[in-house]
Scaffold this active site. Structure first.
Site, PDB file in Angstrom:
ATOM      1  N   ASP A  10      99.775  -7.956 -27.091  1.00 23.53           N
ATOM      2  CA  ASP A  10      99.147  -8.182 -25.786  1.00 23.53           C
ATOM      3  C   ASP A  10      98.325  -9.465 -25.753  1.00 23.53           C
ATOM      4  O   ASP A  10      97.727  -9.791 -24.733  1.00 23.53           O
ATOM      5  CB  ASP A  10      98.247  -6.987 -25.437  1.00 23.53           C
ATOM      6  CG  ASP A  10      97.712  -7.040 -24.019  1.00 23.53           C
ATOM      7  OD1 ASP A  10      98.473  -7.407 -23.105  1.00 23.53           O
ATOM      8  OD2 ASP A  10      96.517  -6.733 -23.810  1.00 23.53           O
ATOM      9  N   SER A  61      96.844  -8.255 -17.623  1.00 17.94           N
ATOM     10  CA  SER A  61      98.117  -7.544 -17.731  1.00 17.94           C
ATOM     11  C   SER A  61      98.234  -6.467 -16.659  1.00 17.94           C
ATOM     12  O   SER A  61      97.261  -5.766 -16.364  1.00 17.94           O
ATOM     13  CB  SER A  61      98.238  -6.889 -19.114  1.00 17.94           C
ATOM     14  OG  SER A  61      98.062  -7.838 -20.136  1.00 17.94           O
ATOM     15  N   GLN A  73     106.097  -8.299 -20.703  1.00 19.26           N
ATOM     16  CA  GLN A  73     104.822  -8.092 -20.019  1.00 19.26           C
ATOM     17  C   GLN A  73     104.801  -8.865 -18.707  1.00 19.26           C
ATOM     18  O   GLN A  73     105.350  -9.958 -18.605  1.00 19.26           O
ATOM     19  CB  GLN A  73     103.662  -8.566 -20.895  1.00 19.26           C
ATOM     20  CG  GLN A  73     102.289  -8.253 -20.317  1.00 19.26           C
ATOM     21  CD  GLN A  73     101.179  -8.649 -21.268  1.00 19.26           C
ATOM     22  OE1 GLN A  73     100.784  -9.806 -21.331  1.00 19.26           O
ATOM     23  NE2 GLN A  73     100.686  -7.688 -22.045  1.00 19.26           N
TER      24      GLN A  73
END
Length: 314
Positions: free
Chosen positions: A221, A245, A295
């Site tokens: 991430d 995100s 993502q």
């Protein structure tokens, strides 16, 4: 000399912590201090203290802890995780992970995990588990033009070279990151919409494969969404930029160790409508593909930045 102020970092990144740009490698934080969970009641787990981000808790920590909670209820290895970030959280309040057992088959299982603070849902994820079987086997090769991690400077070294000497996010104490190329916030320029980052956990992890899966979930991430900034000549640390995100996915393909070097090869096919989208492939140092990632998140560029750079081709 410019000093990085203590306090939250860019949206979607952990807060600035106590490690300085010149001393990141001197402080190694055990992974379980960040991703550890304990069962408080049946199928409910409480995570370690949250890592602060400008908009709340760092998303990689929520994803890694959610996977850790789901793993404690399943007998098979995880092969994929798909999550949505719903609300920001308070890093000073414990996060509880409520696991729902959606399927328990003879060779597979599915879990739904909701991360909560009181009555607020922060993150929701589906995790799937299955027994590996013999079958077809092929994989994309690793990029051939990437230098070895030992020849690449770590990110704190880049920050020190730029004149930053303030506290760094806590993930620097957990992970050794070595980006192959960086966008300097002092002299940004447009790059192709791709980047490669070597990473590994700083402390030995032992032989439990579940912990290694948690580690790359956490690490995945950290750079994906920022890849969408590169063709526009914007650094993630540039003044006025914010991003966070929206959803995140990771698929696990082959065995690996997260305390050995891994390469995250990332590419952003598109950015539009205030959102950026990136995909990634994670390779062992021997070139074996071990995981893939994807993502999407929202991006708010600095005022006046839109339209100033023409994205180059890959």
């Amino acid at each position: 000399m410019t000093v990085v102020p203590t306090g939250p970092g860019p949206v979607g990144e952990p807060a600035l912590g106590a490690t300085s740009a010149g001393a990141a490698a001197d402080l190694a934080l055990p992974l379980q201090d960040v991703l550890g969970v304990r069962e408080s009641e049946p199928d409910v787990f409480v995570g370690a203290r949250g890592a602060r981000a400008r908009a709340g808790i760092f998303g990689g920590q929520l994803a890694g802890q959610a996977l850790a909670a789901a793993q404690q209820t399943a007998d098979f290895p995880a092969h994929s995780l798909h999550g949505y970030f719903l609300q920001s959280g308070d890093p000073d309040i414990p996060v509880s992970y409520h696991v729902e057992r959606l399927r328990d088959g003879r060779s597979s299982a599915v879990r739904r995990v909701v991360a909560r603070q009181h009555d607020r849902r922060l993150f929701e994820v589906m995790a799937s588990f299955t027994i590996p079987r013999e079958g077809l086997d092929h994989a994309d090769p690793a990029p051939s033009d990437v230098p070895d991690p030992e020849s690449v400077a770590d990110l704190p070294s880049h920050l020190a070279a730029w004149g930053f000497d303030g506290p760094l996010p806590p993930h620097f104490a957990v992970l050794d990151f070595r980006p192959v190329s960086v966008v300097s916030p002092l002299a940004p320029r447009a790059y192709p919409p791709s980047q490669q980052v070597w990473f590994r956990v700083r402390t030995p992890l032992g032989d439990d494969p579940r912990v290694h899966l948690q580690a790359i979930t956490y690490a995945s991430d950290l750079y994906l969404l920022a890849t969408s900034l590169r063709p526009h000549g914007i650094a993630s640390a540039s003044p006025g930029v914010s991003f966070a995100s929206l959803d995140h996915a990771i698929w696990f393909h082959r065995p690996f160790r997260a305390d050995e070097w891994l390469l995250h090869d990332q590419h952003s096919p598109t950015a539009s409508a205030g959102r950026g989208y990136s995909t990634g492939k994670i390779f062992r140092q021997d070139g074996t593909l071990v995981a893939t990632t994807a993502q999407q998140g929202f991006i708010r560029p600095p005022a006046g930045a839109v339209g100033e750079q023409r994205p180059p081709t890959r």
